[in-house]
Write a protein that holds these residues in place. Sequence first.
Motif: not given
Lengths: 113, 115
Positions: B42-43, A103-105, A34, A100-101, B45, B106-108, B35, A36, A38, A46, B104, A4, A42-44, A49, A90
């Motif tokens: 990047k994030v 991700f982009g940067k 997807f 697994p996903l 896995f 995600f947590g913080p 992750y 996401y 952030q 959604l 999925q 990505v 905080q977390g990611l 999608k 993201f």
Amino acid sequence: AQSVTQPDIHITVSEGASLELRCNYSYGATPYLFWYVQSPGQGLQLLLKYFSGDTLVQGIKGFEAEFKRSQSSFNLRKPSVHWSDAAEYFCAVGSPGNTPLVFGKGTRLSVIA
Amino acid sequence: EPEVTQTPSHQVTQMGQEVILRCVPISNHLYFYWYRQILGQKVEFLVSFYNNEISEKSEIFDDQFSVERPDGSNFTLKIRSTKLEDSAMYFCASNPSGGVGKTQYFGPGTRLLVL
């Protein structure tokens, strides 16, 4: 292999202006896509999608994204940005099942008055 | 709304020390993931876990890493001997039972700093 690309590291927009965040993917089959978000500390979360069907998908907080197979893109849009939209965004690609996903940067969005 | 939780939010450790990062996935979820995101990158896995065993792992997940679901609610990531390059944000994620198109959650994250 899946990948990505988010070409924009940082974007600044004025409150009330429209927004488009770019995402390009590389994947051999029909991807699962997807977005996401952030917020600081905080977390990611959604936003939206795409799995199949209508290529324009609606998400939370007034966001939408359009899947364009010919361009391998899944750009995120919002017609009018609010200051609370300032965050890191993201794009991610996945495949069927529980794989697994990838991700982009990420793109950091700043909103100015 | 149920959510994934992670503890601690921040951890500072000395190089060579062991750390355990904890996650509580959403209660009816069956697939779990770790992750990480090194600052500015990047994030990525690390590992996925299902039915009490690793289902997939990346090349990052070497012998220094292990995962465990010790008690039916927690999901932990252990780094046995931390290195400077392990400094990153670590995210836990979970999704419901198997099938197509599961999202999925995600947590913080836990921000780990290795000195």
